[in-house]
Scaffold this active site. Structure first.
Site, PDB file in Angstrom:
ATOM      1  N   LYS A   9      -1.351 -32.042   7.819  1.00  0.00           N
ATOM      2  CA  LYS A   9      -0.892 -30.741   8.319  1.00  0.00           C
ATOM      3  C   LYS A   9      -0.518 -30.792   9.806  1.00  0.00           C
ATOM      4  CE  LYS A   9      -3.396 -27.954   4.935  1.00  0.00           C
ATOM      5  NZ  LYS A   9      -4.270 -26.782   4.738  1.00  0.00           N
ATOM      6  N   TYR A  49       2.857 -22.155  -1.040  1.00  0.00           N
ATOM      7  CA  TYR A  49       1.533 -21.523  -1.125  1.00  0.00           C
ATOM      8  C   TYR A  49       1.562 -20.185  -1.866  1.00  0.00           C
ATOM      9  CZ  TYR A  49      -0.923 -24.745   2.068  1.00  0.00           C
ATOM     10  OH  TYR A  49      -1.553 -25.834   2.642  1.00  0.00           O
ATOM     11  N   PHE A  57      -5.110 -14.333   4.614  1.00  0.00           N
ATOM     12  CA  PHE A  57      -4.713 -15.387   5.556  1.00  0.00           C
ATOM     13  C   PHE A  57      -3.313 -15.949   5.264  1.00  0.00           C
ATOM     14  CE2 PHE A  57      -7.404 -17.403   2.236  1.00  0.00           C
ATOM     15  CZ  PHE A  57      -6.514 -18.339   1.720  1.00  0.00           C
ATOM     16  N   ASN A 112      -6.925 -27.325   8.974  1.00  0.00           N
ATOM     17  CA  ASN A 112      -7.901 -28.262   8.415  1.00  0.00           C
ATOM     18  C   ASN A 112      -7.304 -29.637   8.067  1.00  0.00           C
ATOM     19  OD1 ASN A 112      -6.495 -27.477   6.176  1.00  0.00           O
ATOM     20  ND2 ASN A 112      -8.247 -26.775   4.984  1.00  0.00           N
ATOM     21  N   HIS A 115      -4.093 -31.308   3.028  1.00  0.00           N
ATOM     22  CA  HIS A 115      -4.030 -30.520   1.793  1.00  0.00           C
ATOM     23  C   HIS A 115      -4.015 -31.480   0.611  1.00  0.00           C
ATOM     24  CE1 HIS A 115      -2.654 -27.760  -1.335  1.00  0.00           C
ATOM     25  NE2 HIS A 115      -1.848 -28.743  -1.693  1.00  0.00           N
ATOM     26  N   GLU A 126       3.573 -29.373  -7.065  1.00  0.00           N
ATOM     27  CA  GLU A 126       3.647 -29.697  -5.631  1.00  0.00           C
ATOM     28  C   GLU A 126       4.469 -30.959  -5.389  1.00  0.00           C
ATOM     29  OE1 GLU A 126      -0.440 -27.387  -4.314  1.00  0.00           O
ATOM     30  OE2 GLU A 126      -0.428 -29.588  -4.252  1.00  0.00           O
TER      31      GLU A 126
HETATM   32  P1  CMP Z   1      -5.310 -25.904   1.535  1.00  0.00           P
HETATM   33  O1  CMP Z   1      -6.176 -26.856   0.807  1.00  0.00           O
HETATM   34  O2  CMP Z   1      -3.985 -26.381   2.019  1.00  0.00           O
HETATM   35  O3  CMP Z   1      -5.089 -24.611   0.615  1.00  0.00           O
HETATM   36  C1  CMP Z   1      -4.900 -23.326   1.134  1.00  0.00           C
HETATM   37  C2  CMP Z   1      -5.076 -23.273   2.621  1.00  0.00           C
HETATM   38  O4  CMP Z   1      -5.336 -21.990   3.119  1.00  0.00           O
HETATM   39  C3  CMP Z   1      -6.331 -24.066   3.014  1.00  0.00           C
HETATM   40  O5  CMP Z   1      -6.125 -25.438   2.827  1.00  0.00           O
HETATM   41  C4  CMP Z   1      -6.501 -23.609   4.443  1.00  0.00           C
HETATM   42  O6  CMP Z   1      -5.564 -24.226   5.335  1.00  0.00           O
HETATM   43  C5  CMP Z   1      -6.145 -22.135   4.296  1.00  0.00           C
HETATM   44  N1  CMP Z   1      -7.331 -21.286   4.108  1.00  0.00           N
HETATM   45  C6  CMP Z   1      -8.168 -21.254   3.051  1.00  0.00           C
HETATM   46  N2  CMP Z   1      -9.134 -20.329   3.221  1.00  0.00           N
HETATM   47  C7  CMP Z   1      -8.894 -19.761   4.417  1.00  0.00           C
HETATM   48  C8  CMP Z   1      -9.523 -18.728   5.161  1.00  0.00           C
HETATM   49  N3  CMP Z   1     -10.622 -18.097   4.694  1.00  0.00           N
HETATM   50  N4  CMP Z   1      -8.999 -18.398   6.349  1.00  0.00           N
HETATM   51  C9  CMP Z   1      -7.899 -19.025   6.816  1.00  0.00           C
HETATM   52  N5  CMP Z   1      -7.232 -20.008   6.150  1.00  0.00           N
HETATM   53  C10 CMP Z   1      -7.735 -20.375   4.973  1.00  0.00           C
END
Ligand code: CMP
Length: 137
Positions: A9, A49, A57, A112, A115, A126
């Site tokens: 990311k 997404y 979010f 984070n 993904h 995907e």
């Molecule tokens: P990902 O595994 O890419 O799938 C969805 C993404 O949404 C997740 O990783 C995070 O980047 C984001 N995400 C999931 N939960 C939250 C949350 N509670 N607040 C903000 N971002 C979130």
């Protein structure tokens, strides 16, 4: 052999730690069968997404994912979907196991660093969102 879809990311690409994440992927025995660096538009991030579109979010997530380049990959290994999720660790780095990508590199629950697909159907969607058959080797 199973295939899964992975993203390094923007938060990780911006900090020049993609190589460290790719090393972990290779050390864990995955074959990288597709890889490219791209910058998503906001609408491409929204399409990717879309399952999260009702979440509070969603807008922030799509802004984050389109603010700078990402590295998209297709990873191959026996049990690749579960293995890649284990290597990434929990979505929230505060809950991630030591040694996982998110524990070591993630900034917070949104930024984070990585993904991964959560099921075979998601992986198929995907992978096809970003790659055509000629790009997988
Ligand atoms: P990902 O595994 O890419 O799938 C969805 C993404 O949404 C997740 O990783 C995070 O980047 C984001 N995400 C999931 N939960 C939250 C949350 N509670 N607040 C903000 N971002 C979130």
């Amino acid at each position: 052999m199973e295939r899964t879809f992975a993203i390094i990311k923007p938060d990780a690409v911006e900090r020049n730690i993609s190589g460290k994440i790719i090393s972990k992927i290779e050390e864990a025995g995955f074959k990288i069968v597709g890889m490219k660096k791209i910058q998503l538009s906001k609408s491409q991030a929204e399409g990717f997404y879309y399952v999260h579109k009702e979440r509070p979010f969603f807008n922030d997530l799509c802004s984050f994912m389109s603010r700078s380049p990402v590295i998209v990959m297709v990873l191959e290994k026996e049990g690749a979907i579960a293995a890649w999720r284990t290597l990434m660790g929990a979505t929230n780095p505060a809950n991630a196991e030591p040694g996982t990508i998110r524990k070591e590199f993630a900034k917070n629950i949104e930024e984070n660093s990585s993904h991964g697909s959560d099921a075979p159907e998601t992986a198929a969607f995907e992978i096809s969102y970003f790659f055509n058959a000629f790009e997988l080797v």
